[in-house]
Design an enzyme around this catalytic site. Structure first.
Site, PDB file in Angstrom:
ATOM      1  N   GLU A 182      63.781  48.894  52.269  1.00  0.00           N
ATOM      2  CA  GLU A 182      65.050  48.215  51.970  1.00  0.00           C
ATOM      3  C   GLU A 182      65.798  48.976  50.861  1.00  0.00           C
ATOM      4  O   GLU A 182      66.997  49.217  50.954  1.00  0.00           O
ATOM      5  CB  GLU A 182      64.777  46.769  51.530  1.00  0.00           C
ATOM      6  CG  GLU A 182      66.026  46.000  51.103  1.00  0.00           C
ATOM      7  CD  GLU A 182      65.742  45.040  49.958  1.00  0.00           C
ATOM      8  OE1 GLU A 182      64.796  44.242  50.061  1.00  0.00           O
ATOM      9  OE2 GLU A 182      66.464  45.111  48.950  1.00  0.00           O
ATOM     10  N   GLU A 223      60.522  47.412  39.069  1.00  0.00           N
ATOM     11  CA  GLU A 223      60.932  46.077  39.511  1.00  0.00           C
ATOM     12  C   GLU A 223      59.733  45.128  39.493  1.00  0.00           C
ATOM     13  O   GLU A 223      59.832  43.995  39.002  1.00  0.00           O
ATOM     14  CB  GLU A 223      61.525  46.161  40.927  1.00  0.00           C
ATOM     15  CG  GLU A 223      61.992  44.814  41.484  1.00  0.00           C
ATOM     16  CD  GLU A 223      62.543  44.925  42.900  1.00  0.00           C
ATOM     17  OE1 GLU A 223      62.844  46.047  43.352  1.00  0.00           O
ATOM     18  OE2 GLU A 223      62.655  43.880  43.571  1.00  0.00           O
TER      19      GLU A 223
END
Lengths: 443, 440
Positions: free
Chosen positions: A73, A150
């Site tokens: 993604e 992240e």
């Protein structure tokens, strides 16, 4: 930058549950290459939302490569045959638009929100990256650092998120739903551009995608544009079937204790396996949805808050939740954060006692009416948000539900009887559950 | 380069579309009692959003009573009519409606959302809070204590300190010099009488503007406006005079521990009614606007890495204006960054903006504008705020044309007038190296 927005996936629960009643009906088309196209006309403002949903998510990550769906993604914003790295962002921004993407266990979606007259260029770029992504022309290595960062920032730095990850891993004994969407760190560290490219080639195809366009557009014009931009992309003939490992009968309840010095307020959370929404078969899921609303839907009037927080003063807060928008299994959760001086053991016992009392006493009809009112109102209010409507439809279709399932869902929810609510509560099976205590560091 | 080719194509696409795809149809409604409202009728979804703005807000706080209007506003839903705080919440819940109030610098707003099927009952509850709040001693004590606690936290926040110092220096003697929510000292001294006086001052029938969007007709809305207005007195406290930010040029350092310097800077701005306001607005988007990579971001962040973000805006409020910016940087780079900001203001005043910059921002701004109208609640809020700012009824539909009509000559004229590198005042909160206060 493009987060594994699990929180958003969770917030879709209601969005998924209620579909447009009064606004324009969605129109469904299928292109010759198998791509599904849904259009919702909403002419109130000259704005359009484009979403492309792929029927692939973290539960499709190959064993040992957890996190690859989400890594891909991120990489989808890199170079293609005809576009440079960063160009996608730049064009969306130059046109005054906003865009993002998210990954869940069952799907990956990309979306833009722009002025309606900017739709063609968004389609052109989204169609381009469906098949022309060129990770060999991009530097994917820094992006792997980004997803690791992240994981560090959004998950590992937050004991609640780590606890939730551990709970889920313990709940699922065989299903890949037990793996984190973002991946386990040690496996993420081994992901490469080649692994992502292989995954991309297998799963990204028009016949594995749903296009949702909602806003100030005409359905026939969207269909023409979709044919122009997505139509020429050939279907993939050997798409894998989506049959993931399923759960065996669960026979033993699990208990977790996690200690973390960063925990300010300890709490108890419990996750149960629960039915999911299934095509043509949503009644059971609806009962769990209403049960969650009655037990924990309002911070002032729901059963758990009223009993545990207001009447008994045992809790700072108490909650219940249901997530049924998934391909293989749903989950039901209950929890309590005890007040000062109340142990987790006592809090858990109180939670179980209130649940047992509820099953014994039955549903308060006034409260059920208020919940039904909220369901109806949410259905109305959410039509006001074009992006939400696009989300709801995309989610339903990507999970294999039909437009009819979507339309019926609201009626089914409203028709749930008090007996069905209690029956759902009785079906919560401790053997198919995990109970966790999240606590501060040992003194 | 690919990027240029594609962006060129995008521009061509934007220019070939003559008008916005869909104009927004706004009706002006006049009630039997003569009150005005703007309405976008949208009957496809059975609910309505209503935004009521009462002009004045915290600017009506008398000297020494900063925070009175804000505190009063927080108390409105803490018990009204014969309902206690929980009963009030439960009543709204049963109707699936919502009523909320918020106090701002120049106004207090009331936001109502109601289903068509029980709209009157939700409006009843809104009116109950507006005109029949209990204002009990008990709730005053509790909410005042919560407010003081949050003000004490805010007082330790360097961004808040920078902002409050900037306002205090530039608007001395004007209500803009004090914070909307007051200070721990002023709020601590507020009495029930002050709260009642704030209520009397803030909610008046002759300072109302109303925006609504959704499933309601003009006459139905008119009846609601009259119900709102008839329970309210007319204004007896004057609105403040207009004041242009007038801090002397220079630097004010506020010592604060930590590795960062938080910097707020600016000088006089531009009245929103000025005929050159639109060119000024476009100019600022290019120079320091938040929506697109601006000149300041390019120079201070991208080229030199001195900050994570730097933004400027035309703070053109109802009763005053300034051209203001903010950023943070390391204490060791504060002096360099301040010099660079001055240099960029000089660049701006001397005609640095190019035709290419202008076209790029026009594409961005005209594309971004329609995205604001994303539902009844946003539309109602925009309609009310457009009236509050004295915009014409057709503004929404001509706004993108106004943006496209701005020429490079307009930009240069307004930049020369607005950007005053030598007039800038910098408030620096931190331990900046080599930066000292120029004014006591």
């Amino acid at each position: 930058m493009f987060v594994a927005k699990r929180l958003i996936a969770a917030s879709f629960v209601w969005a998924a549950s209620v579909l447009a009643a009064a606004a324009e009906d969605p129109q469904l088309f299928t292109l010759d290459n198998g791509m599904q196209v849904v259009v919702v006309e909403d002419h109130r403002a000259p704005v359009v939302v484009q979403m492309v949903w792929y029927r692939v998510g973290a539960a499709d990550d190959p064993a040992g490569h957890s996190g690859i769906a989400h890594f891909l993604e991120h990489l989808m914003f890199k170079a293609t045959d005809s576009m440079e790295e960063g160009e996608f962002d730049a064009v969306v921004q130059a046109n005054g638009g906003s865009h993002n993407a998210f990954t869940s266990w069952d799907y990956t979606a990309y979306h833009q929100r722009v002025a309606a007259d900017r739709l063609p260029i968004m389609m052109q770029m989204e169609a381009d990256r469906m098949v022309n992504l060129r990770l060999d022309r991009s530097d994917w290595l820094p992006e792997r650092d980004v997803i690791l960062r992240e994981r560090g920032q959004t998950l590992e730095s937050n004991p609640d998120r780590v606890f939730a990850e551990q709970m889920r891993a313990a709940l699922y004994q065989n299903s890949p739903y037990g793996r984190p969407i973002i991946g386990w760190r040690h496996e993420m560290e081994q992901l490469t551009g080649d692994i992502a490219t292989d995954f991309y080639r297998v799963h990204y195809a028009p016949n594995n995608a749903v296009l949702v366009v909602a806003g100030d557009v005409e359905a026939d014009e969207v269909l023409a544009l979709a044919n122009q931009y997505y139509g020429p992309i050939p279907a993939v003939t050997d798409l894998p079937t989506r049959s993931r490992p399923q759960e065996p009968p669960q026979l033993a309840e699990r208990r977790l204790i996690m200690r973390d010095a960063r925990v300010g307020q300890p709490y108890v959370n419990r996750l149960y396996l629960a039915p999911n929404r299934r095509p043509g078969d949503q009644r059971e899921a609806a009962a769990f949805q209403v049960l969650a609303a009655i037990l924990g839907g309002s911070s002032q009037t729901s059963v758990l808050e009223r009993r545990l927080t207001y009447d008994e003063g045992i809790a700072i807060s108490a909650w219940a939740g249901y997530s049924g928008a998934a391909l293989d299994s749903g989950t039901f959760s209950l929890g309590i954060m005890p007040a000062e001086g109340v142990t987790l053991e006592a809090a858990e016992a109180a939670l179980d006692r209130v649940l047992a009392d509820f099953i014994e006493t039955g549903v308060d009809m006034d409260q059920l009416e208020r919940v039904r009112m909220q369901i109806r109102a949410a259905a109305v209010y959410e039509q006001d948000d074009t992006a939400d409507r696009a989300n709801t439809l995309g989610l339903n279709l990507v999970l294999g539900l039909s437009l009819q399932d979507s339309e019926e869902w609201l009626d089914i929810l409203e028709s749930v009887t008090p007996e069905e609510v209690i029956a759902a509560a009785r079906r919560l099976d401790r053997r198919a559950s995990v109970t966790g205590w999240l606590m501060g560091a040992e003194e | 380069m690919r990027l240029n080719r594609l962006m060129g194509a995008t521009l061509a696409l934007a220019l070939s579309v003559a008008a916005p795809a869909q104009a927004i149809d706004i009706e002006a409604v006049t009630s039997p009692a003569g009150h005005q409202a703007w309405l976008v009728e949208e009957h496809s979804i059975p609910f309505v959003s209503i935004e009521v703005i009462f002009t004045g807000g915290a600017s009506l706080d008398p000297e020494g009573k900063a925070g009175a209007v804000s505190l009063m506003t927080s108390l409105l839903t803490e018990g009204a009519g014969d309902l206690d705080a929980q009963g009030y919440a439960a009543a709204l819940e049963a109707l699936a409606g919502s009523v909320s109030f918020s106090a701002g610098r120049d106004s207090v707003s009331m936001t109502i959302r109601a289903l068509t099927e029980n709209r009157d009952q939700v409006v009843d509850l809104a009116l109950m809070a507006l005109t029949d709040a209990q204002f009990s001693h008990m709730s005053l004590d509790r909410v005042r204590a919560q407010t003081i606690a949050s003000l004490e936290r805010a007082a330790r926040n360097p961004s808040t300190i920078a902002q409050e110092t900037y306002s205090r220096l530039g608007y001395a003697g004007h209500p803009y010099a004090t914070p909307v929510d007051g200070t721990a000292a002023t709020v601590g001294a507020l009495t029930l009488d002050d709260v009642l006086a704030a209520h009397r001052a803030a909610f008046t029938s002759d300072r109302i503007v109303v925006g609504a969007a959704g499933d309601i007709t003009g006459p139905e809305l008119a009846a609601i406006i009259d119900r709102i207005a008839e329970g309210l007195p007319t204004a007896d406290r004057p609105l403040p005079d207009y004041r242009v930010f007038d801090a002397a040029p220079g630097v004010t350092v506020v010592p604060f521990d930590g590795p960062q310097s938080i910097i707020q800077f600016g000088h006089a701005g531009m009245d929103a009614d000025d005929p050159d306001f639109m060119p000024a607005f476009v100019m600022n988007e290019i120079f320091g606007g938040g929506g697109f990579n601006s000149r300041l971001m390019a120079e201070i962040r991208e080229a030199r890495g001195l900050t994570y973000g730097i933004y400027t805006s035309l703070a053109s409020s109802r009763f005053g204006d300034s051209y203001v910016g903010r950023f943070s940087t390391g204490n060791e780079t504060a002096a360099e960054a301040i010099a660079l900001v001055r240099e960029q203001f000089r660049w701006l005043a001397e005609g640095g903006i190019t035709q290419e910059d202008l076209e790029r921002i026009q594409t961005y701004m005209t594309g971004a504008y329609p995205l604001r109208f994303d539902g009844n609640e946003s539309i109602a809020r925009i309609l009310a705020s457009m009236q509050f700012q004295n915009y014409p009824l057709n503004y929404v539909n001509i706004r993108n044309d106004l943006v496209r009509a701005v020429t490079l000559e307009d930009i240069q004229r307004v930049a020369q007038r607005l950007a005053q590198p030598e007039a800038l005042h910098f408030v620096v909160v931190g331990q900046p190296e080599g930066v000292e206060s120029t004014t006591p």
